[in-house]
Design a protein around this motif. Structure first.
Motif, mmCIF file in Angstrom:
data_model
loop_
_atom_site.group_PDB
_atom_site.id
_atom_site.type_symbol
_atom_site.label_atom_id
_atom_site.label_comp_id
_atom_site.label_asym_id
_atom_site.label_seq_id
_atom_site.Cartn_x
_atom_site.Cartn_y
_atom_site.Cartn_z
ATOM 1 N N UNK A 1 0.842 -1.205 0.000
ATOM 2 C CA UNK A 1 0.000 0.000 0.000
ATOM 3 C C UNK A 1 0.873 1.249 0.000
ATOM 4 N N UNK A 2 0.618 2.145 -0.930
ATOM 5 C CA UNK A 2 1.496 3.287 -1.097
ATOM 6 C C UNK A 2 1.284 4.391 -0.067
ATOM 7 N N UNK A 3 0.131 4.406 0.605
ATOM 8 C CA UNK A 3 -0.140 5.468 1.583
ATOM 9 C C UNK A 3 -0.452 4.900 2.963
ATOM 10 N N UNK A 4 0.096 3.737 3.270
ATOM 11 C CA UNK A 4 -0.200 3.081 4.539
ATOM 12 C C UNK A 4 0.122 3.997 5.712
ATOM 13 N N UNK A 5 -0.883 4.243 6.573
ATOM 14 C CA UNK A 5 -0.685 5.052 7.767
ATOM 15 C C UNK A 5 -0.677 6.553 7.531
ATOM 16 N N UNK A 6 -0.870 6.991 6.307
ATOM 17 C CA UNK A 6 -0.844 8.421 6.012
ATOM 18 C C UNK A 6 -2.180 9.075 6.370
ATOM 19 N N UNK A 7 -2.109 10.357 6.711
ATOM 20 C CA UNK A 7 -3.279 11.156 7.050
ATOM 21 C C UNK A 7 -3.481 12.171 5.938
ATOM 22 N N UNK B 1 -8.040 13.859 12.343
ATOM 23 C CA UNK B 1 -7.073 12.853 11.923
ATOM 24 C C UNK B 1 -5.915 12.697 12.904
ATOM 25 N N UNK B 2 -5.620 13.770 13.637
ATOM 26 C CA UNK B 2 -4.452 13.763 14.506
ATOM 27 C C UNK B 2 -3.193 14.231 13.806
ATOM 28 N N UNK B 3 -3.350 14.935 12.695
ATOM 29 C CA UNK B 3 -2.206 15.440 11.933
ATOM 30 C C UNK B 3 -2.546 15.465 10.458
ATOM 31 N N UNK B 4 -1.539 15.761 9.643
ATOM 32 C CA UNK B 4 -1.748 15.768 8.192
ATOM 33 C C UNK B 4 -0.427 15.494 7.484
ATOM 34 N N UNK C 1 -5.255 2.716 -0.746
ATOM 35 C CA UNK C 1 -3.806 2.621 -0.550
ATOM 36 C C UNK C 1 -3.392 2.798 0.907
ATOM 37 N N UNK C 2 -4.369 2.806 1.829
ATOM 38 C CA UNK C 2 -4.038 2.743 3.240
ATOM 39 C C UNK C 2 -4.135 4.015 4.038
#
Length: 254
Positions: A1-7, A78-81, A28-29
């Motif tokens: 996944x290319x965006x795993x854990x991203x906000x 989200x807790x951030x960006x 993508x996560x």
């Protein structure tokens, strides 16, 4: 996944290209804060992609308070960006003659001011996380003049200039800034460009004229633009910043 854990934050997220972007980011996560003026469309978005993965935020991005506050709400939820796709825009008046100044200002506010304020509001949060990726939506009308949409063209040229300037200003913070420039797309906003008079025959003729000028011979699909944005915000584009990327079937290659 290319965006795993991203906000990720997406504006104008509930239809067309924005909706396609939310789908790809979630796939993508990423967790996505989806900002749109339509509460009903956002409800459908959440139902389709999952309440735990999509946070809906209703806002009018044509106002400064809406543009700023929606980003703050998104970051808090989200807790951030890590990612911002500032996609909101509108066609604006078709002519500078007898210009409706209120319609002009709204077009500038939604196309340019909301993008500027969104980037300004999110930058510190990205800096705190060690970097991030901002993508704006311009248009082929931000790369070449548009006879049918001079106000839109002026606004989208401004977005390209904003991109290049912020790419330089934020590079030291590991914040990449790029802009995607689609051709005419098969989205609900299409009629705002091709059929301003409300005459279906005129709209069809204008669309045919545009398609005839595209070397690949068709309109761009929303998902094709979303795919380009997905690449720009992913680590696959980790050394790409300040780029205005056409997604236009060769229209601007002339």
């Amino acid at each position: 996944m290319r965006l795993q854990g991203k906000l990720a934050i997406v504006t104008a997220a509930a239809s067309g290209m924005g909706r396609a972007g939310v789908e790809r980011f979630v796939r993508e996560g990423a967790r996505v804060a989806a900002i749109d003026i339509s509460a009903e469309a956002l409800d459908r978005l959440v139902a389709d992609f999952g309440a735990g993965k999509v946070v809906p935020i209703v806002a009018d991005l044509s106002t400064p308070d809406g543009a700023r506050d929606s980003i703050d709400q998104a970051v808090a939820a989200l807790g951030g960006a890590d990612i911002l796709w500032a996609h909101a825009g509108m066609p604006g008046p078709a002519s500078v003659e007898n210009l409706d100044i209120d319609a002009y200002r709204k077009a500038i506010d939604l196309n340019v001011t909301s993008a500027t304020l969104g980037a300004g509001q999110v930058a510190a949060h990205m800096r705190a996380r060690g970097g991030g990726a901002i993508v704006f939506t311009s248009s082929i009308s931000g790369l070449v003049g548009s006879m049918m949409s001079p106000i839109y063209s002026a606004a989208k040229w401004a977005v390209v200039g904003l991109t290049k300037s912020l790419a330089l200003a934020l590079a030291g913070d590991n914040i990449r800034v790029n802009v995607v420039c689609p051709g005419l797309a098969d989205t609900p906003m299409k009629a705002g460009f091709t059929g301003r008079s409300g005459d279906p025959a005129e709209a069809a003729a204008n669309e045919a004229k545009v398609v005839g000028a595209v070397p690949m011979g068709r309109l761009v699909k929303p998902g094709e633009v979303a795919d380009a944005v997905l690449w720009l915000v992913s680590d696959e584009a980790s050394f790409v910043t300040g780029v205005a990327l056409p997604v236009d079937g060769g229209f601007t290659a002339r």
